[in-house]
Design a protein around this motif. Structure first.
Motif, mmCIF file in Angstrom:
data_model
loop_
_atom_site.group_PDB
_atom_site.id
_atom_site.type_symbol
_atom_site.label_atom_id
_atom_site.label_comp_id
_atom_site.label_asym_id
_atom_site.label_seq_id
_atom_site.Cartn_x
_atom_site.Cartn_y
_atom_site.Cartn_z
ATOM 1 N N THR A 166 -15.794 8.591 -1.391
ATOM 2 C CA THR A 166 -15.427 8.895 -0.003
ATOM 3 C C THR A 166 -14.083 8.251 0.324
ATOM 4 O O THR A 166 -13.699 7.265 -0.302
ATOM 5 N N VAL A 167 -13.411 8.863 1.307
ATOM 6 C CA VAL A 167 -12.160 8.287 1.813
ATOM 7 C C VAL A 167 -12.338 8.130 3.313
ATOM 8 O O VAL A 167 -12.591 9.116 4.009
ATOM 9 N N LYS A 168 -12.251 6.914 3.800
ATOM 10 C CA LYS A 168 -12.558 6.589 5.197
ATOM 11 C C LYS A 168 -13.897 7.199 5.602
ATOM 12 O O LYS A 168 -14.038 7.791 6.680
ATOM 13 N N GLY A 169 -14.835 7.153 4.716
ATOM 14 C CA GLY A 169 -16.190 7.615 5.013
ATOM 15 C C GLY A 169 -16.409 9.111 4.861
ATOM 16 O O GLY A 169 -17.538 9.595 4.982
ATOM 17 N N GLU A 170 -15.347 9.879 4.594
ATOM 18 C CA GLU A 170 -15.472 11.344 4.471
ATOM 19 C C GLU A 170 -15.359 11.762 3.012
ATOM 20 O O GLU A 170 -14.610 11.139 2.249
ATOM 21 N N GLU B 259 -13.981 4.586 -1.239
ATOM 22 C CA GLU B 259 -15.208 3.889 -1.668
ATOM 23 C C GLU B 259 -15.887 4.706 -2.761
ATOM 24 O O GLU B 259 -15.857 5.941 -2.739
ATOM 25 N N ASP C 165 -8.720 2.729 1.279
ATOM 26 C CA ASP C 165 -9.640 3.546 2.090
ATOM 27 C C ASP C 165 -10.733 4.210 1.261
ATOM 28 O O ASP C 165 -11.592 4.912 1.796
ATOM 29 N N PRO D 227 -16.181 -0.562 -1.697
ATOM 30 C CA PRO D 227 -14.723 -0.484 -1.813
ATOM 31 C C PRO D 227 -14.304 -0.619 -3.274
ATOM 32 O O PRO D 227 -15.033 -1.213 -4.071
ATOM 33 N N GLN E 75 0.846 -1.197 0.000
ATOM 34 C CA GLN E 75 0.000 0.000 0.000
ATOM 35 C C GLN E 75 0.876 1.240 0.000
ATOM 36 O O GLN E 75 1.878 1.285 0.698
ATOM 37 N N VAL F 94 -4.066 9.553 -0.682
ATOM 38 C CA VAL F 94 -4.787 8.599 0.174
ATOM 39 C C VAL F 94 -4.331 7.176 -0.148
ATOM 40 O O VAL F 94 -3.640 6.949 -1.144
ATOM 41 N N TYR F 95 -4.785 6.232 0.664
ATOM 42 C CA TYR F 95 -4.579 4.814 0.343
ATOM 43 C C TYR F 95 -5.801 4.313 -0.427
ATOM 44 O O TYR F 95 -6.945 4.550 -0.019
#
Ligand code: URA
Length: 239
Positions: free
Chosen positions: A33-37, A52, A50, A57, A3, A46-47
């Motif tokens: 989103t990234v980690k839900g944000e 979506e 993370d 995913p 990663q 970003v990774y």
């Protein structure tokens, strides 16, 4: 694939979702989103794991390896004519970078077990002569076997036309009058067909049944079917 932090727009394009320029629109619509944000920009690092899209995913964000049952009549390279194996996979996978590539090739008239991966190290590991990973073929021949093929293939002296080195020793088991199983420890162009041609015979049907210890029968995949697998898991299945 390890990663690493990457620009969001790059992740979306290299995983085949679309062009980098589309990503700001997907963010504005709230689809990404990234980690839900919701990310602040398409350039944020970003990774991939993370991220979506539409609450899902991303598809194999950290590499894609496939165990595939290649059907008869398909080709492994765009340089050859015919239906290409990649048509059996989701279209998005064709837009991925690094690109998917088959580990060695099976010719158009050969079916059987084929690994397809975007992992260059894995591809090298599986094809490098240093590791000598065996490949087993079920062979059907035009003429009955004479029995002399077993010793000729095992000797490590068989020269193929246009090659400058003899074939490595190979193990042949005769399974019927016109059928045999052949284990090779190298991969030359049309090797099985050429080995039998050197013995005055002709291969009429050819299937790769095993790569190392990985068996097509045990996988229960019909022609054109495939399953995805982690690179490390695959290595353990093969060795
Ligand atoms: N040997 C052949 O002749 N063809 C293949 O596809 C693989 C090995």
């Amino acid at each position: 694939m390890a990663q690493k932090l990457e620009r969001l727009e790059k992740i979306m394009s290299r995983l085949g979702y679309g062009a980098r320029r589309d990503v700001p629109h997907w963010i504005r619509e709230g689809w990404l989103t990234v980690k839900g944000e919701r990310p602040k920009s398409a350039a944020v690092k970003v990774y991939a794991a993370d991220v979506e899209l539409d609450g899902q995913p991303l598809d194999h964000p950290d590499g894609l390896t496939i165990i595939y049952h290649k059907p008869l009549g398909t080709v492994c390279s765009r340089k050859e004519e015919g239906r290409i194996i990649y048509e059996d996979f989701p279209e998005r996978w064709l837009g991925r970078s690094p690109a998917l590539s088959s580990v060695g090739r099976l010719d158009k008239d050969t079916s059987g077990l084929l690994i397809v991966t975007d992992d260059g190290q894995l591809n090298h590991y599986l094809t490098s002569p240093k590791h000598g990973i065996s490949k087993t073929y079920a062979v059907t021949l035009d003429k009955p076997l004479t029995g002399t093929e077993v010793a000729s293939f095992a000797a490590g002296t068989l020269m193929l036309e246009a090659d400058d080195k003899p074939c490595l020793p190979a193990e042949l088991s005769i399974t019927g009058e016109n059928t045999a199983s052949l284990v090779l420890h190298e991969g030359r162009y049309h090797q099985v067909r050429r080995m039998f041609a050197a013995m005055g015979n002709h291969v009429t049907a050819l299937e790769r049944t095993h790569v190392g210890g990985l068996s097509l029968e045990a996988l229960n995949l019909k022609q054109s079917e495939y399953q995805t697998v982690a690179s490390e898991t695959l290595k353990q299945m093969i060795v």
